[in-house]
Design a protein around this motif. Structure first.
Motif, PDB file in Angstrom:
ATOM      1  N   LEU A 309     -19.280  61.767  71.981  1.00  0.00           N
ATOM      2  CA  LEU A 309     -18.279  60.975  72.692  1.00  0.00           C
ATOM      3  C   LEU A 309     -18.642  60.889  74.172  1.00  0.00           C
ATOM      4  O   LEU A 309     -18.712  61.909  74.853  1.00  0.00           O
ATOM      5  CB  LEU A 309     -16.894  61.600  72.551  1.00  0.00           C
ATOM      6  CG  LEU A 309     -16.461  62.042  71.142  1.00  0.00           C
ATOM      7  CD1 LEU A 309     -15.040  62.591  71.188  1.00  0.00           C
ATOM      8  CD2 LEU A 309     -16.560  60.906  70.153  1.00  0.00           C
ATOM      9  N   PRO A 310     -18.886  59.685  74.705  1.00  0.00           N
ATOM     10  CA  PRO A 310     -19.178  59.545  76.139  1.00  0.00           C
ATOM     11  C   PRO A 310     -17.926  59.827  76.965  1.00  0.00           C
ATOM     12  O   PRO A 310     -16.853  59.283  76.690  1.00  0.00           O
ATOM     13  CB  PRO A 310     -19.621  58.093  76.258  1.00  0.00           C
ATOM     14  CG  PRO A 310     -18.971  57.399  75.102  1.00  0.00           C
ATOM     15  CD  PRO A 310     -18.898  58.398  73.993  1.00  0.00           C
ATOM     16  N   LEU A 311     -18.052  60.655  77.988  1.00  0.00           N
ATOM     17  CA  LEU A 311     -16.897  61.073  78.776  1.00  0.00           C
ATOM     18  C   LEU A 311     -16.624  60.160  79.963  1.00  0.00           C
ATOM     19  O   LEU A 311     -15.499  60.106  80.461  1.00  0.00           O
ATOM     20  CB  LEU A 311     -17.087  62.513  79.262  1.00  0.00           C
ATOM     21  CG  LEU A 311     -17.115  63.586  78.164  1.00  0.00           C
ATOM     22  CD1 LEU A 311     -17.490  64.936  78.756  1.00  0.00           C
ATOM     23  CD2 LEU A 311     -15.778  63.672  77.460  1.00  0.00           C
ATOM     24  N   LEU A 323     -23.470  53.928  73.747  1.00  0.00           N
ATOM     25  CA  LEU A 323     -23.356  54.744  74.949  1.00  0.00           C
ATOM     26  C   LEU A 323     -23.935  56.145  74.765  1.00  0.00           C
ATOM     27  O   LEU A 323     -23.977  56.919  75.721  1.00  0.00           O
ATOM     28  CB  LEU A 323     -21.882  54.847  75.363  1.00  0.00           C
ATOM     29  CG  LEU A 323     -21.154  53.509  75.573  1.00  0.00           C
ATOM     30  CD1 LEU A 323     -19.702  53.755  75.943  1.00  0.00           C
ATOM     31  CD2 LEU A 323     -21.854  52.677  76.633  1.00  0.00           C
ATOM     32  N   ASN A 324     -24.352  56.469  73.545  1.00  0.00           N
ATOM     33  CA  ASN A 324     -24.983  57.769  73.312  1.00  0.00           C
ATOM     34  C   ASN A 324     -26.439  57.708  73.749  1.00  0.00           C
ATOM     35  O   ASN A 324     -27.286  57.121  73.085  1.00  0.00           O
ATOM     36  CB  ASN A 324     -24.896  58.160  71.828  1.00  0.00           C
ATOM     37  CG  ASN A 324     -25.605  59.479  71.537  1.00  0.00           C
ATOM     38  OD1 ASN A 324     -25.866  60.275  72.451  1.00  0.00           O
ATOM     39  ND2 ASN A 324     -25.927  59.710  70.272  1.00  0.00           N
ATOM     40  N   THR A 325     -26.725  58.342  74.868  1.00  0.00           N
ATOM     41  CA  THR A 325     -28.081  58.306  75.433  1.00  0.00           C
ATOM     42  C   THR A 325     -28.903  59.537  75.068  1.00  0.00           C
ATOM     43  O   THR A 325     -30.019  59.694  75.560  1.00  0.00           O
ATOM     44  CB  THR A 325     -27.996  58.195  76.964  1.00  0.00           C
ATOM     45  OG1 THR A 325     -27.222  59.296  77.478  1.00  0.00           O
ATOM     46  CG2 THR A 325     -27.340  56.885  77.370  1.00  0.00           C
ATOM     47  N   SER A 329     -30.344  62.399  69.053  1.00  0.00           N
ATOM     48  CA  SER A 329     -29.189  62.155  68.196  1.00  0.00           C
ATOM     49  C   SER A 329     -29.139  60.703  67.733  1.00  0.00           C
ATOM     50  O   SER A 329     -29.333  59.778  68.528  1.00  0.00           O
ATOM     51  CB  SER A 329     -27.890  62.495  68.951  1.00  0.00           C
ATOM     52  OG  SER A 329     -26.758  62.140  68.185  1.00  0.00           O
ATOM     53  N   THR A 330     -28.855  60.506  66.460  1.00  0.00           N
ATOM     54  CA  THR A 330     -28.704  59.155  65.902  1.00  0.00           C
ATOM     55  C   THR A 330     -27.257  58.710  65.848  1.00  0.00           C
ATOM     56  O   THR A 330     -26.965  57.607  65.373  1.00  0.00           O
ATOM     57  CB  THR A 330     -29.302  59.092  64.485  1.00  0.00           C
ATOM     58  OG1 THR A 330     -28.627  60.059  63.648  1.00  0.00           O
ATOM     59  CG2 THR A 330     -30.788  59.389  64.504  1.00  0.00           C
ATOM     60  N   ALA A 331     -26.334  59.550  66.320  1.00  0.00           N
ATOM     61  CA  ALA A 331     -24.928  59.143  66.383  1.00  0.00           C
ATOM     62  C   ALA A 331     -24.768  57.994  67.378  1.00  0.00           C
ATOM     63  O   ALA A 331     -25.538  57.882  68.336  1.00  0.00           O
ATOM     64  CB  ALA A 331     -24.053  60.324  66.795  1.00  0.00           C
ATOM     65  N   THR A 332     -23.777  57.148  67.153  1.00  0.00           N
ATOM     66  CA  THR A 332     -23.533  56.036  68.073  1.00  0.00           C
ATOM     67  C   THR A 332     -22.108  56.099  68.613  1.00  0.00           C
ATOM     68  O   THR A 332     -21.204  56.644  67.974  1.00  0.00           O
ATOM     69  CB  THR A 332     -23.741  54.676  67.383  1.00  0.00           C
ATOM     70  OG1 THR A 332     -22.766  54.506  66.351  1.00  0.00           O
ATOM     71  CG2 THR A 332     -25.139  54.577  66.791  1.00  0.00           C
ATOM     72  N   ALA A 333     -21.928  55.536  69.805  1.00  0.00           N
ATOM     73  CA  ALA A 333     -20.618  55.415  70.435  1.00  0.00           C
ATOM     74  C   ALA A 333     -20.607  54.071  71.150  1.00  0.00           C
ATOM     75  O   ALA A 333     -21.248  53.911  72.191  1.00  0.00           O
ATOM     76  CB  ALA A 333     -20.369  56.561  71.398  1.00  0.00           C
ATOM     77  N   ILE A 334     -19.925  53.096  70.600  1.00  0.00           N
ATOM     78  CA  ILE A 334     -19.962  51.719  71.102  1.00  0.00           C
ATOM     79  C   ILE A 334     -18.578  51.323  71.605  1.00  0.00           C
ATOM     80  O   ILE A 334     -17.585  51.400  70.864  1.00  0.00           O
ATOM     81  CB  ILE A 334     -20.425  50.749  69.995  1.00  0.00           C
ATOM     82  CG1 ILE A 334     -21.843  51.139  69.541  1.00  0.00           C
ATOM     83  CG2 ILE A 334     -20.396  49.308  70.482  1.00  0.00           C
ATOM     84  CD1 ILE A 334     -22.330  50.343  68.345  1.00  0.00           C
ATOM     85  N   ARG A 335     -18.516  50.915  72.856  1.00  0.00           N
ATOM     86  CA  ARG A 335     -17.247  50.431  73.419  1.00  0.00           C
ATOM     87  C   ARG A 335     -16.950  49.057  72.813  1.00  0.00           C
ATOM     88  O   ARG A 335     -17.722  48.110  72.982  1.00  0.00           O
ATOM     89  CB  ARG A 335     -17.347  50.338  74.939  1.00  0.00           C
ATOM     90  CG  ARG A 335     -16.011  50.036  75.614  1.00  0.00           C
ATOM     91  CD  ARG A 335     -16.178  49.880  77.105  1.00  0.00           C
ATOM     92  NE  ARG A 335     -14.901  49.686  77.776  1.00  0.00           N
ATOM     93  CZ  ARG A 335     -14.747  49.097  78.945  1.00  0.00           C
ATOM     94  NH1 ARG A 335     -15.817  48.639  79.592  1.00  0.00           N
ATOM     95  NH2 ARG A 335     -13.562  48.968  79.488  1.00  0.00           N
ATOM     96  N   ILE A 336     -15.825  48.964  72.087  1.00  0.00           N
ATOM     97  CA  ILE A 336     -15.511  47.717  71.385  1.00  0.00           C
ATOM     98  C   ILE A 336     -14.400  46.930  72.070  1.00  0.00           C
ATOM     99  O   ILE A 336     -14.175  45.763  71.734  1.00  0.00           O
ATOM    100  CB  ILE A 336     -15.128  47.995  69.919  1.00  0.00           C
ATOM    101  CG1 ILE A 336     -13.933  48.947  69.836  1.00  0.00           C
ATOM    102  CG2 ILE A 336     -16.319  48.572  69.151  1.00  0.00           C
ATOM    103  CD1 ILE A 336     -13.409  49.159  68.419  1.00  0.00           C
TER     104      ILE A 336
END
Length: 476
Positions: A309-311, A323-325, A329-336
């Motif tokens: 989770l991007p803070l 936003l996961n840099t 990690s292959t997890a994703t966090a996309i601002r929708i």
């Protein structure tokens, strides 16, 4: 009924002690020689000695405030508050326990200290002893989820939960159908409440007795709803305005959470199906042969997953971009949208874990690595309705080590660090192993946490039932 167990290792010898918790629930059931206090999956039936009309009316008898009296059968876990040991379940009652004798010293009611109707059996502790937990409140305005904080020290020997406060209250989206939760995640600066689509129909729960139904009848899975991650700042008590969400999942136990490089990394054991609780209905446990195989083959599988989770999300954060840099990690966090970030998980295992039916009851080197980056965790593999293997997972390469023996069923693995250890997995794993096909042959298993090889076992010449959670108390 809650049965407390204690293994004491001293001078190369192991002693065993057990005691039924002397709860009001136990005393009442024992006095009547039957279940008279309703539990999660069991409704107390009317007294068979009453005539038909009396039995019918007894279904409509309700305690004070027109709600069922919660059980004090604290059969889930040992927990600590202010240095004292308690046994707990998910109601508002705990019992303070003498860890030497296992006797209950007193019954403690959360609602006498703060406005909650219960608390989880999985609190988290900060290094200074401050303890965090979660509990619900039910009022005319609807249900709220409350983050609880208990101070680390006592003002007097009789002190129990004095000084407990509600750090933050989160209203349920559906006021009469809040989400069920068994635990929560915690990093150094945040508590993370996972609002999953396992829902509780409060009307069904309150009217369960008159309908002859247990609490579980009011719990259901709604796969059309998303799962939300609510971040609460531990210092300010402020709820993040960013709504982190993912597709429907169910989780009972989190592994660890930590902050790094502007991200909150959260690991948990999770499933895409919220029907897991139904696996343990008595009618399923009584099956054998092909019928039992069918129950097992239709079970939901639980696997370790990582969310990132991007803070630092603000109005300048791009929409539609991952936003996961973290390069590992292959997890994703996309601002929708303006305030929503949709997250997808990374699997923390390879295909080998599928052979062992997934993993539950996760444990880590909690004292040194909880809320910090870590490498190892331990759990039970579930090729049957109960755990049948012990597993060590290595996050560096997602490899695993396994302990197993046919016909043996180990409990949750408890990690005990070696004195003055400098490496994360320098220690031993303790697990209680039952042998249901052989009488009085339970034993305490000791594994080397590094190699996962057996070091010793201490035979206990009594039958011990399969249990839930435990803890290690280092008194040496």
């Amino acid at each position: 009924m809650a049965l407390l167990h204690k293994f004491k290792i001293s001078g190369g010898q192991v002693t065993y002690k057990s005691r039924f918790l002397g709860s009001d629930c136990y005393q009442a059931n024992n006095e009547h020689s039957r279940i008279v206090v309703s539990e999660f999956g069991t409704v107390a039936m009317p007294d068979p000695c009453k005539n038909f009309f009396q039995r019918f009316l007894s279904r409509f008898e309700m305690p004070s405030e027109s709600r069922p009296e919660p059980s004090d059968n604290d059969n889930v876990s040992f927990v600590t508050y202010k240095g004292d040991y308690y046994v707990s379940t998910e109601t508002n009652f705990m019992h303070r326990i003498d860890p030497e004798t296992l006797e209950a010293k007193e019954k403690v009611d959360w609602s006498k200290f703060i406005a909650v109707n219960g608390a989880t059996a999985h609190p988290h502790n900060d290094p200074d002893g401050t303890t965090y937990n979660m509990g619900n409140s039910y009022t005319a305005k609807g249900a709220t989820y409350n983050i609880i904080r208990v101070p680390p020290t006592k003002n007097s020997p009789e002190d129990t939960l004095e000084g407990a406060t509600v750090l933050c209250s989160i209203p349920s989206v559906d006021k009469t159908k809040p989400s069920y939760y068994h635990s929560f995640a915690m990093s150094e600066n945040y508590v993370v409440f996972i609002e999953q689509p396992i829902k509780m129909d409060l009307l069904k729960i309150v009217t369960g007795k008159m309908r002859g139904k247990g609490i579980s009848d009011g719990v259901y899975w709604d796969p059309k709803r998303d799962t939300f991650f609510h971040l609460i700042n531990k210092q300010t008590g402020k709820l993040s305005s960013v709504h982190y969400l993912t597709k429907a999942l169910s989780t009972f136990h989190q592994i660890n959470a930590f902050e790094q490089d502007g991200m909150l990394v959260m690991d948990m054991c999770a499933s895409d199906d919220g029907q897991a609780i139904n696996n343990y209905m008595v009618q399923n446990l009584r099956q054998s042969g092909e019928a039992l195989d069918e129950v097992y083959n239709t079970m939901s599988r639980v696997f370790p997953r990582r969310f990132v989770l991007p803070l630092n999300v603000d109005h300048n954060t791009p929409i539609g971009k991952n936003l996961n840099t973290r390069p590992d990690s292959t997890a994703t966090a996309i601002r929708i949208s303006k305030e929503k970030v949709f997250c997808s998980y990374e699997e923390l295992h390879d295909e080998e874990l599928h052979k062992y039916g997934g993993l539950e009851f996760p444990q880590i080197n909690y004292a040194k690595y909880n809320t910090h980056p870590y490498r190892y965790f331990y759990g039970c593999g579930f090729r049957h309705l109960v755990g049948d293997t012990l597993i060590k997972m290595d996050l560096k390469d997602k490899s695993m080590k396994v302990w197993e023996q046919p016909g043996l069923y180990p409990s949750e693995p408890i990690f005990v660090p070696s004195p003055d250890s400098t490496e994360e997995d320098d220690g031993v794993i303790l697990s209680v192993v039952i042998t249901p096909n052989k009488d009085k042959s339970t034993f305490l298993l000791v594994l080397d946490a590094k190699s996962f090889k057996e070091l010793a076992r201490a035979d206990v010449p009594v039958n011990i039932p399969y249990g839930f959670h435990g803890t290690f108390n280092n008194t040496a």
